[in-house]
Design a protein around this motif. Structure first.
Motif, PDB file in Angstrom:
ATOM      1  N   VAL A 227       0.884  -1.056   0.084  1.00  0.00           N
ATOM      2  CA  VAL A 227      -0.124  -0.090  -0.081  1.00  0.00           C
ATOM      3  C   VAL A 227       0.851   1.211  -0.016  1.00  0.00           C
ATOM      4  CG1 VAL A 227      -1.597   1.378   1.478  1.00  0.00           C
ATOM      5  CG2 VAL A 227      -2.023  -1.192   1.043  1.00  0.00           C
ATOM      6  N   ILE A 228       1.955   1.278   0.900  1.00  0.00           N
ATOM      7  CA  ILE A 228       2.781   2.562   0.866  1.00  0.00           C
ATOM      8  C   ILE A 228       3.490   2.660  -0.372  1.00  0.00           C
ATOM      9  CG2 ILE A 228       4.947   3.175   1.939  1.00  0.00           C
ATOM     10  CD1 ILE A 228       3.812   1.847   4.489  1.00  0.00           C
TER      11      ILE A 228
ATOM     12  N   TYR B 254      -7.191  -1.184  -5.416  1.00  0.00           N
ATOM     13  CA  TYR B 254      -6.149  -2.335  -4.931  1.00  0.00           C
ATOM     14  C   TYR B 254      -6.928  -3.635  -4.654  1.00  0.00           C
ATOM     15  CZ  TYR B 254      -2.239  -4.126  -2.206  1.00  0.00           C
ATOM     16  OH  TYR B 254      -1.383  -4.539  -1.595  1.00  0.00           O
ATOM     17  N   LYS B 255      -6.423  -4.618  -5.161  1.00  0.00           N
ATOM     18  CA  LYS B 255      -7.084  -5.943  -4.972  1.00  0.00           C
ATOM     19  C   LYS B 255      -8.529  -6.011  -4.955  1.00  0.00           C
ATOM     20  CE  LYS B 255      -2.808  -7.969  -2.931  1.00  0.00           C
ATOM     21  NZ  LYS B 255      -2.130  -8.416  -1.761  1.00  0.00           N
TER      22      LYS B 255
ATOM     23  N   LEU C  69      -8.056   2.225  -2.170  1.00  0.00           N
ATOM     24  CA  LEU C  69      -7.176   2.900  -1.285  1.00  0.00           C
ATOM     25  C   LEU C  69      -7.558   4.397  -1.421  1.00  0.00           C
ATOM     26  CD1 LEU C  69      -3.718   1.339  -1.802  1.00  0.00           C
ATOM     27  CD2 LEU C  69      -5.501   0.848   0.005  1.00  0.00           C
ATOM     28  N   VAL C  70      -7.676   5.388  -0.374  1.00  0.00           N
ATOM     29  CA  VAL C  70      -8.104   6.665  -0.188  1.00  0.00           C
ATOM     30  C   VAL C  70      -7.006   7.057   0.371  1.00  0.00           C
ATOM     31  CG1 VAL C  70      -9.547   8.337   0.065  1.00  0.00           C
ATOM     32  CG2 VAL C  70     -10.549   6.238  -0.633  1.00  0.00           C
TER      33      VAL C  70
ATOM     34  N   VAL D 122     -10.609   1.052   1.990  1.00  0.00           N
ATOM     35  CA  VAL D 122     -12.135   0.923   1.969  1.00  0.00           C
ATOM     36  C   VAL D 122     -12.760  -0.232   1.306  1.00  0.00           C
ATOM     37  CG1 VAL D 122     -12.470   3.157   2.877  1.00  0.00           C
ATOM     38  CG2 VAL D 122     -12.348   2.849   0.453  1.00  0.00           C
ATOM     39  N   ASN D 123     -13.818  -0.691   1.517  1.00  0.00           N
ATOM     40  CA  ASN D 123     -14.473  -1.679   0.596  1.00  0.00           C
ATOM     41  C   ASN D 123     -15.234  -1.128  -0.573  1.00  0.00           C
ATOM     42  OD1 ASN D 123     -16.755  -0.635   1.415  1.00  0.00           O
ATOM     43  ND2 ASN D 123     -17.569  -2.240   2.470  1.00  0.00           N
ATOM     44  N   ASP D 124     -15.745  -1.529  -1.693  1.00  0.00           N
ATOM     45  CA  ASP D 124     -15.792  -1.039  -2.987  1.00  0.00           C
ATOM     46  C   ASP D 124     -17.273  -0.314  -2.784  1.00  0.00           C
ATOM     47  OD1 ASP D 124     -13.833  -2.130  -4.247  1.00  0.00           O
ATOM     48  OD2 ASP D 124     -14.920  -4.281  -4.904  1.00  0.00           O
ATOM     49  N   THR D 125     -18.140  -0.690  -1.862  1.00  0.00           N
ATOM     50  CA  THR D 125     -19.334   0.372  -1.813  1.00  0.00           C
ATOM     51  C   THR D 125     -19.128   1.577  -0.946  1.00  0.00           C
ATOM     52  OG1 THR D 125     -19.962  -0.995   0.394  1.00  0.00           O
ATOM     53  CG2 THR D 125     -20.540  -1.956  -1.692  1.00  0.00           C
ATOM     54  N   GLU D 126     -18.055   1.833  -0.353  1.00  0.00           N
ATOM     55  CA  GLU D 126     -17.987   3.011   0.067  1.00  0.00           C
ATOM     56  C   GLU D 126     -17.566   4.382  -0.658  1.00  0.00           C
ATOM     57  OE1 GLU D 126     -18.279   5.022   3.490  1.00  0.00           O
ATOM     58  OE2 GLU D 126     -17.518   2.969   3.891  1.00  0.00           O
TER      59      GLU D 126
END
Length: 125
Positions: free
Chosen positions: A35-36, A52-53, A57-58, A71-75
């Motif tokens: 992630v970094i 990401y996968k 990532l926000v 976060v998940n895809d629905t966020e």
């Protein structure tokens, strides 16, 4: 839902990590490294949202500090983006220099806004 929350410096060192789902320690290290690397390799002109996968990532950069939320895809990405800014404003209010301060109080503060991975409070008191 927020899966994890990271604060990382420009050298790639994790200063704070908060997970809202169980992840084994060895997998956390690998996840944080990837992630970094993904966030640090991007330029300022690129979007702050990364697929990401199986999640998104926000991230936002404040001086030498990157704050990353997985976060998940629905966020809603924009809501999380603004949440990160709100979180930094609160930290800046309580601590004079967020960038250089990494204490136990900071870790406790990270747990106050999101509860079980969901944003529970958005107002700054």
């Amino acid at each position: 839902m927020i899966k994890f929350f990271l604060m990382v410096n420009k050298q790639g060192q994790t200063r704070l990590s908060k997970y809202y789902e169980h992840v084994e320690i060895n997998k956390r290290t690998l996840l944080e490294t990837e992630v970094i690397k993904s966030c640090l390799s991007r330029s300022n002109e690129q979007c702050s949202f990364i697929e990401y996968k199986d999640f998104k990532l926000v991230y936002r950069q404040y001086a030498a500090l990157f704050i990353v939320a997985g976060v998940n895809d629905t966020e809603n990405e924009m809501a999380i983006y603004e949440f990160i800014h709100n979180f930094v404003e609160v930290l800046d209010e309580y601590f004079s220099r967020v960038v250089s301060l990494m204490t136990k109080k900071l870790f406790l503060s990270a747990g106050q806004f999101p509860r079980n991975g969901s944003i529970s409070r958005t107002c700054v008191i």
